[in-house]
Structure formats: structure tokens, C-alpha cells
Design an enzyme around this catalytic site. Structure first.
Site, PDB file in Angstrom:
ATOM      1  N   CYS A  39       8.362  -0.761   6.084  1.00  0.00           N
ATOM      2  CA  CYS A  39       9.554  -0.531   5.273  1.00  0.00           C
ATOM      3  C   CYS A  39      10.678  -1.716   5.569  1.00  0.00           C
ATOM      4  CB  CYS A  39       9.748   0.971   5.842  1.00  0.00           C
ATOM      5  SG  CYS A  39       8.670   2.166   5.178  1.00  0.00           S
ATOM      6  N   HIS A  84      14.781   2.710   3.824  1.00  0.00           N
ATOM      7  CA  HIS A  84      15.420   3.974   4.659  1.00  0.00           C
ATOM      8  C   HIS A  84      16.243   3.708   5.619  1.00  0.00           C
ATOM      9  CE1 HIS A  84      13.021   3.666   8.170  1.00  0.00           C
ATOM     10  NE2 HIS A  84      11.878   3.274   7.478  1.00  0.00           N
TER      11      HIS A  84
END
Length: 375
Positions: free
Chosen positions: A256, A239
Site C-alpha cells: 500500500c 491509508h
């Protein structure tokens, strides 16, 4: 270098320049400048850092001033500009005071500078060896138009596109990973997993909290191997970053893989990574192992092919089979192929003993997300 340090000691900006010199003397250095950078901001940053390395004060000042002006949300550029402004104004003590007062944030930003500078050195050492990372993990692919490999030690994401000769690198980006590094085992450990994952879906800007930036690609962590190993957690994505900053420090996420927003937009809108795109998250690229492991890779491919031709459970088209070396697991290979009923078979093969044969040690079935169904 001793002559340079003597000049620094004689200058009014001795304290701050000494700090910068010591910082960059700890970084690897080679003669030529790498030319292939992922973006103009990174190239400009490297040019400025190179000027600091060479004690070219004016060049460094104008490079950082220009970068900070054009990228007002790039916190590393703003930090470097502020330091150089203080030195130019004869207030070198401000640099030390600021670093002391905001040690955690300053160290995090400077760690990004080190990572990006290391990228420069890696580029120069790796000229003519651009396929090394791909060769380390990819034995055979099906019809995947793109492959993603994340070298977590280098904080770099590499994107490969399929062509008539195999795969070629078409982009690479700086990335931030988990605050505690890699090797995720349990929910909340703030680590990025090591393994082979697949893109599940795209989440657009309108569906995301600001923390995730302009877009996200969700991954299937925990995958079947993770579950078999008892690993827990969820929500591991690729992301972007909040709009309040251009990039994040190397160790900043909850697990992430984080890109800056321009890089994330390129993955989404230019390359259009589809569901089931393989994403290999590795601890590091070990180029020295490639030649040594070549014979093992050929043996495992041959044995997998023989097993698929001899088994009676399902019909398999060899051209639809993908085989990857599983990162972080010694001698483990991931095999996948579609079968009737819209299913995807996932197998894990491992050598039995030091010189034993390759055997399938785990098999599972998943719902196939893309591609024509086998009939």
C-alpha cells in the site's frame, strides 16, 4: 569540512558527532533552505537536520527536543532527541551501542531522515518547475476535480486540483511504500504496483483495523492492464498509520501507499477525493524526458482523436476523454471515456515499432462509478 571534522575530533562527543557528520555528508546539499513543506513537524525536522549538518549542536538539540515533545509518537524525532541527549551528557558511546543493538529499526528510521532531507534538495532544484511531474504523465483529462501522482522514488504523494487554467498542486505528503519497493507482479511480493489506478471507495476509521490508521481509500489494483499482464494480488490502498506512531519508514508496507494520519485526514475531509479519482503511481519523475516526449504526446492525442471520430461503435464526447502516459510501460498510453449504458471504456495505445504509428492494443469495459451518464 576538514576544519569542522578537526573540531569534532577535539570534542568530548567525538564518536557520536563523527557518526552524525558522516551520515549527513552523504546527503545532497545546497545553499538555500526550501520554504514549502507539507507540515510543521516535517519543517521542524528539516531545521534540526540542517543544524546537525552545520554542527550547530545547541540548535539541533533544541529543535529535536521541541519536536519530540510536541510529537511524542514520532519515532524518528525520539531517536534523534535521544542521540543528542547522549552527546550532551558526554555519553556518546551510547549512540553507537544503541545503533548496534537496534540496527534494523535505527536504519529504518534514519532512512526516513534521508528521504525527507532529499525532499529539501529536490525542492531547491525544482523551483519554477512545479508542473514537471504532472506534464510527464497527464496529456488530457475529462472532468476529474483531482489527480493524485505518487512519485515512489521520492516517497512523495502529490495532489493536483482542477481550476480554470488546468491543474495546480495543492498538497504533497511523505509516503511509505512496499517493503520490497515497487513493480508488483504477484500476490504477497510486498511491492507497490506501478500504474494508473482509480479510487474505488473510502473506508472510515470504524471499519478498519488499527494498522490502517484513521481512514483508507481503496484502489482498483489489479486494473485491466495488470490483469492482461497476469499480475495478481489485491488490497492496494492509500491509508493512514497506526496511532502508536506518527509515520512509517520509507519501505514498510505490504504494498500500500501509506501516509501519516494528519495527511490522510486532509485527503478525506478537506479534499474529499471521490470514487474514480485517478491515482498514478510512478517509479520516479524523469523531468529530462518531458520536452523530448512532447511531440510524441501531441501525435498520440491527434491519432486517438481521429480514431474516435471515425469509429462507429459508440458516440464519444472528446471533452469527456482522459489520456495519461502509463508509468513503467515504454510508449503506452491509457485512454478512458464514458459511453451509453453507464459503462467506461478503457483503452491502451502503443507505438508499433520505433517510428511506427500509434495503435490501440487493448480495450475493455468497466462500470462507470461517477459522473453523469451518457445518453
Amino acid at each position: 569540512m576538514n576544519r569542522f571534522l578537526q573540531k569534532v575530533r577535539e570534542s568530548k562527543s567525538c564518536q557520536a558527532w563523527s557518526f552524525l557528520v558522516v551520515f549527513f555528508c552523504c546527503l545532497p546539499w545546497s545553499a538555500s533552505m526550501a520554504e514549502d513543506f507539507v507540515s510543521l513537524p516535517e519543517k521542524k525536522l528539516i531545521t534540526g537536520l540542517n543544524a546537525i549538518k552545520n554542527l550547530s549542536f545547541n540548535e539541533a538539540f533544541y529543535d529535536m527536543q521541541d519536536l519530540a515533545k510536541n510529537m511524542p509518537k514520532y519515532q524518528l524525532a525520539q531517536l534523534m532527541k535521544a542521540d543528542l541527549y547522549a552527546i550532551k551528557a558526554g555519553k556518546s558511546e551510547w549512540v553507537t551501542q544503541k545503533r548496534t543493538a537496534h540496527a534494523r529499526k535505527s536504519n529504518a528510521l534514519l532512512s526516513e531522515a534521508k528521504v525527507r532531507w532529499q525532499r529539501k534538495a529536490d525542492l531547491e532544484r525544482s523551483r519554477g518547475d512545479w508542473d514537471a511531474l504532472l506534464a510527464q504523465y497527464v496529456l488530457k483529462t475529462s472532468h476529474e476535480p483531482y489527480l493524485v501522482i505518487v512519485d515512489s522514488a521520492a516517497h512523495r504523494l502529490y495532489l493536483y486540483q482542477k481550476n480554470e487554467n488546468g491543474y495546480e498542486e495543492v498538497a504533497n505528503y511523505y509516503v511509505s511504500i512496499g517493503q520490497k519497493g515497487v513493480g508488483k507482479q504477484v500476490r504477497g511480493d510486498l511491492k507497490t504496483p506501478i500504474g494508473i489506478y482509480k479510487v474505488e471507495k473510502e473506508l472510515s476509521d470504524s471499519k478498519l483495523p488499527e494498522l490502517y490508521g484513521v481512514a483508507a481509500l481503496t484502489l482498483n489494483y489489479p486494473n485491466s492492464w495488470d490483469k492482461q499482464k497476469g499480475r495478481t494480488g489485491s488490497g492496494i490502498w492509500l491509508h493512514g498509520t497506526p496511532r502508536s506512531t506518527y509515520s512509517r519508514p520509507p519501505l514498510a508496507s505490504r504494498g500500500c501507499v501509506v501516509l501519516n494520519n494528519p495527511a490522510m485526514q486532509t485527503l478525506i475531509y478537506q479534499y474529499r477525493l471521490a470514487p474514480a479519482t485517478p491515482v498514478i503511481i510512478a517509479q520516479s519523475a524523469q523531468r529530462s524526458l518531458i520536452d523530448r516526449n512532447y511531440e510524441d504526446k501531441q501525435q498520440v492525442l491527434s491519432q486517438i482523436n481521429q480514431w474516435l471520430r471515425s469509429q462507429q461503435n459508440y458516440q464519444v464526447d472528446w471533452s469527456r476523454v482522459s489520456v495519461f502516459a502509463y508509468p513503467g510501460e515504454q510508449g503506452v498510453y491509457y485512454v478512458s471515456f464514458p459511453v451509453k449504458g453507464g459503462k467506461l471504456v478503457e483503452q491502451y495505445w502503443q507505438r508499433q515499432g520505433v517510428s511506427g504509428s500509434w495503435q490501440m492494443v487493448y480495450e475493455t469495459f468497466q462500470k462507470s462509478k461517477v459522473g453523469p451518464q451518457v445518453s
